[in-house]
Motif scaffolding. Structure first.
Motif, mmCIF file in Angstrom:
data_model
loop_
_atom_site.group_PDB
_atom_site.id
_atom_site.type_symbol
_atom_site.label_atom_id
_atom_site.label_comp_id
_atom_site.label_asym_id
_atom_site.label_seq_id
_atom_site.Cartn_x
_atom_site.Cartn_y
_atom_site.Cartn_z
ATOM 1 N N LEU A 198 0.136 15.114 -32.060
ATOM 2 C CA LEU A 198 0.593 15.099 -30.797
ATOM 3 C C LEU A 198 -0.367 16.027 -30.030
ATOM 4 C CD1 LEU A 198 4.377 15.275 -30.876
ATOM 5 C CD2 LEU A 198 3.007 13.349 -30.236
ATOM 6 N N ALA A 199 -0.775 17.277 -30.508
ATOM 7 C CA ALA A 199 -1.639 17.938 -30.030
ATOM 8 C C ALA A 199 -3.060 17.580 -29.861
ATOM 9 C CB ALA A 199 -1.779 19.344 -30.520
ATOM 10 N N ALA A 200 -3.297 16.597 -30.705
ATOM 11 C CA ALA A 200 -4.762 16.003 -30.744
ATOM 12 C C ALA A 200 -4.876 14.922 -29.767
ATOM 13 C CB ALA A 200 -5.135 15.630 -32.230
ATOM 14 N N GLY A 201 -3.723 14.364 -29.487
ATOM 15 C CA GLY A 201 -3.723 12.919 -28.598
ATOM 16 C C GLY A 201 -4.437 11.979 -29.537
ATOM 17 N N ASP A 202 -5.252 11.150 -28.765
ATOM 18 C CA ASP A 202 -6.189 10.292 -29.478
ATOM 19 C C ASP A 202 -7.592 10.800 -30.161
ATOM 20 O OD1 ASP A 202 -4.484 8.503 -28.445
ATOM 21 O OD2 ASP A 202 -5.517 8.118 -26.643
ATOM 22 N N GLY A 203 -7.645 12.282 -30.056
ATOM 23 C CA GLY A 203 -8.787 12.729 -30.830
ATOM 24 C C GLY A 203 -8.559 13.155 -32.087
ATOM 25 N N GLU A 204 -9.292 14.039 -32.524
ATOM 26 C CA GLU A 204 -9.302 14.429 -34.089
ATOM 27 C C GLU A 204 -8.653 15.878 -34.090
ATOM 28 O OE1 GLU A 204 -13.372 13.091 -36.503
ATOM 29 O OE2 GLU A 204 -13.540 14.648 -35.011
#
Length: 361
Positions: A198-204
């Motif tokens: 959740l903290a990374a969202g769509d990223g790594e």
């Protein structure tokens, strides 16, 4: 491939056991008997999934368990019967289970979970279970699954597998940093990975995000209740209960389940029912049950159900429900402390009590 008649899972990690059961059930979908089978009719028809039902070895197995274990019929529902903490079942119950397993029911798949530790690579299975015929038979059929839980290498493997199943990607160096911060507990790891996702969202997930890992040990609900009773609840408990807003209601419902189970055990002790508990645990639980009394234990049930209904009806967010539950527990135990302190001072005059009908005595 024909499914096992029953499965014995020996592992101290509840999440690993659950994952193993999930994999077995997915690999062997249930087959419902067809009324025309055996009379030139169509083959048995597959049904969507097993009806999974959980039972606990810390308390007597209910009549429903024995009914599902033995009941057969054209219209019976295929059921997976999961018995948690089965190592705590008394010897007589295990003998009865072993006898029932000798007559397998095609519509019941029992999973007997021995959540015991390992010593020198071997599980510490109680002697009265280890010598049963059903264990020897399961061993010969390869129906026993054993796992000592996660070690350092196992943590990394579990993180990779869990991350891959949920498309969680790690930046260079992040996997090692995250694994170093995680405990050897599959449930905690899964929760922390969801938070990182959740903290990374769509990223790594980056190495810096390893600082977000904030795991506390599982709540000992009885110790938690005793701390409330003393007016000194540990801060580690409050951090675990009230923290982690990214987790939504993930903490609340497990907490409610543990709270209700412990309250039920205390109620059984209060009314004099037989409860199998370690000798070191039984006296303090009996004392807490007496001090809370019927009214106090009933109030805990009320508070838990109010929290659950508040969320399911949409009247409260999980955070609001948990805060109100904690406030109610604080109030309940504070009243109990005041009552105990008043009873401990015999020379102190008591305030007039209300008699039935609202008149003072």
């Amino acid at each position: 491939m024909t499914r096992p008649g029953f499965t014995i899972c020996i592992c101290p990690d509840a999440r690993l056991t659950r994952d193993r059961i999930d994999a077995l059930l997915a690999a062997h979908p249930p087959v419902a008997a067809d009324a025309n089978a055996g009379s030139m009719g169509p083959a048995p028809a597959a049904v969507p999934e097993w009806d999974r039902q959980a039972f606990w070895g810390d308390e007597p197995l209910p009549p429903a368990f024995w009914e599902h274990l033995t009941l057969q019929g054209l219209f019976a529902t295929p059921r997976a019967l999961v018995v948690r903490n089965a190592q705590n079942l008394p010897a007589e119950t295990w003998k009865r289970i072993s006898a029932a397993l000798a007559r397998p029911n095609p519509l019941a798949w029992p999973f007997l979970c021995l959540e015991v530790g390992f010593d020198k690579g071997q599980p510490k299975v109680p002697a009265h279970i280890a010598k049963l015929r059903c264990l020897d038979f399961a061993e010969s059929k390869k129906w026993i699954w054993r796992s000592p839980g996660l070690d350092e290498r196992g943590v990394a493997t579990f993180v990779r597998q869990h991350a891959a199943s949920r498309s969680i990607r790690f930046a260079p160096g992040a996997l090692e940093a995250v694994c170093a911060a995680l405990p050897p507990d599959a449930t905690a790891i899964a929760t922390e990975l969801e938070k990182l996702s959740l903290a990374a969202g769509d990223g790594e997930v980056t190495a810096a995000m390893a600082a977000l890992v904030d795991h506390a040990a599982d709540i000992d609900i009885f110790s938690f209740m005793r701390a409330l009773q003393a007016g000194n609840a540990p801060m580690t408990v409050w951090r675990q209960v009230l923290r982690d807003r990214l987790g939504g209601d993930s903490m609340l419902f497990p907490f409610l389940g543990m709270l209700l189970r412990e309250t039920r055990i205390l109620w059984q002790l209060l009314v004099g029912e037989q409860v199998r508990l370690p000798p070191s645990v039984l006296p303090p639980k009996q004392q807490l049950a007496r001090q809370l009394g019927h009214a106090g234990l009933a109030r805990i049930w009320d508070l838990a159900l109010e929290a659950e209904m508040g969320i399911k009806s949409g009247e409260r967010s999980p955070e609001q429900a948990m805060e109100m539950l904690v406030a109610g527990l604080f109030t309940l135990f504070a009243r109990g402390r005041r009552a105990a302190q008043g009873a401990a001072q015999p020379g102190r005059p008591r305030p007039p009590a209300y008699a039935p009908g609202g008149h003072r005595n």
